[in-house]
Scaffold this active site. Structure first.
Site, PDB file in Angstrom:
ATOM      1  NE  ARG A  61      -2.512  -2.329   2.493  1.00 47.06           N
ATOM      2  CZ  ARG A  61      -3.148  -2.535   3.945  1.00 47.06           C
ATOM      3  NH1 ARG A  61      -3.694  -1.781   4.478  1.00 47.06           N
ATOM      4  NH2 ARG A  61      -2.545  -3.613   4.234  1.00 47.06           N
ATOM      5  CD  GLU A  98       1.100  -9.834  18.214  1.00 49.43           C
ATOM      6  OE1 GLU A  98       0.677  -9.060  17.107  1.00 49.43           O
ATOM      7  OE2 GLU A  98       0.243 -10.225  19.069  1.00 49.43           O
TER       8      GLU A  98
HETATM    9  P1  AMP Z   1       3.536  -2.301  11.855  1.00 45.01           P
HETATM   10  O1  AMP Z   1       4.772  -2.784  11.248  1.00 45.01           O
HETATM   11  O2  AMP Z   1       2.994  -2.856  13.080  1.00 45.01           O
HETATM   12  O3  AMP Z   1       3.779  -0.764  11.993  1.00 45.01           O
HETATM   13  O4  AMP Z   1       2.354  -2.499  10.694  1.00 45.01           O
HETATM   14  C1  AMP Z   1       2.434  -1.543   9.667  1.00 45.01           C
HETATM   15  C2  AMP Z   1       2.015  -2.416   8.334  1.00 45.01           C
HETATM   16  O5  AMP Z   1       0.911  -3.231   8.506  1.00 45.01           O
HETATM   17  C3  AMP Z   1       1.598  -1.556   7.449  1.00 45.01           C
HETATM   18  O6  AMP Z   1       2.146  -1.924   6.146  1.00 45.01           O
HETATM   19  C4  AMP Z   1      -0.108  -1.623   7.493  1.00 45.01           C
HETATM   20  O7  AMP Z   1      -0.490  -1.717   5.990  1.00 45.01           O
HETATM   21  C5  AMP Z   1      -0.397  -3.026   8.206  1.00 45.01           C
HETATM   22  N1  AMP Z   1      -1.384  -2.715   9.257  1.00 45.01           N
HETATM   23  C6  AMP Z   1      -0.837  -2.785  10.327  1.00 45.01           C
HETATM   24  N2  AMP Z   1      -2.041  -2.423  11.296  1.00 45.01           N
HETATM   25  C7  AMP Z   1      -2.956  -2.299  10.378  1.00 45.01           C
HETATM   26  C8  AMP Z   1      -4.363  -1.989  10.562  1.00 45.01           C
HETATM   27  N3  AMP Z   1      -5.178  -1.909  11.943  1.00 45.01           N
HETATM   28  N4  AMP Z   1      -5.441  -1.861   9.725  1.00 45.01           N
HETATM   29  C9  AMP Z   1      -4.617  -1.840   8.366  1.00 45.01           C
HETATM   30  N5  AMP Z   1      -3.413  -2.043   8.083  1.00 45.01           N
HETATM   31  C10 AMP Z   1      -2.633  -2.425   9.065  1.00 45.01           C
END
Ligand code: AMP
Length: 179
Positions: A61, A98
């Site tokens: 995205r 995780e």
């Molecule tokens: P993080 O590495 O935990 O910051 O997760 C970020 C990635 O996971 C991004 O590429 C987001 O598109 C996806 N992501 C994480 N949480 C969500 C959520 N609640 N809704 C949509 N996409 C998410």
């Protein structure tokens, strides 16, 4: 268009992809021309005077608004992808998720020491993916790194992780994680 109106256009899908996750579905906002233009214009406004030479988008995205902004800034676009997708020689970084580890890749030689890079994704949650992308771009040896997401999920400490590591981070929209 206001930030509030764009947030209202983002669909919340409860329990996707697993129970307990409030999935922020940006496709409903992307489908509205005025929201799509607002995202592009807001990023251009924030980054136009920083000498950005390359926007690095995180699969998948980060590939939507990123290239539109790159064109406006007169910058190039470089993708960060999941393993095995890029055809030429790559550099990679693995990081803890995780559940288990994940790896991301970028083409070797895609960036150089004169590049001022903006790493872009749609959502910052825990910040793990963005931090790994920063490590990958650092490996390529660039001049300066900025990071940006369309949405910051507040309450997951993603910004703390990035700023604690000296990373310059900015987001267009802030949403409470449980909203
Ligand atoms: P993080 O590495 O935990 O910051 O997760 C970020 C990635 O996971 C991004 O590429 C987001 O598109 C996806 N992501 C994480 N949480 C969500 C959520 N609640 N809704 C949509 N996409 C998410």
């Amino acid at each position: 268009m206001t930030a509030k109106e764009v947030i209202a256009a983002i669909r919340n899908v409860p329990d996707f992809p697993i129970p307990g996750i409030q999935f922020k579905d940006i496709t409903t906002a992307l489908a509205k021309p005025e929201c799509l233009q607002w995202m592009r214009d807001e990023m251009v406004r924030r980054y136009k005077d920083l000498g950005i030479t390359q926007i690095v988008g995180i699969e998948s995205r980060g590939f939507i608004v990123g290239p539109a902004v790159a064109i406006e800034l007169g910058a190039g676009f470089v993708p960060i992808r999941k393993p095995g997708k890029l055809p030429a020689e790559t550099i990679s970084v693995s990081y803890e998720k995780e559940y288990g580890t994940d790896t991301i890749e970028m083409h070797k030689g895609a960036l150089n020491e004169n590049d001022v890079v903006l790493i872009h994704d749609d959502i910052l949650a825990t910040g793990g993916s963005m931090m790994a992308a920063v490590e990958l771009v650092k490996k390529a040896g660039v001049k300066k790194i900025y990071t940006n997401c369309l949405i910051e999920l507040e309450g997951l400490n993603g910004r703390k992780l990035l700023e604690g590591n000296g990373v310059d981070f900015d987001c267009l929209l802030e949403i409470e994680v449980d909203e």
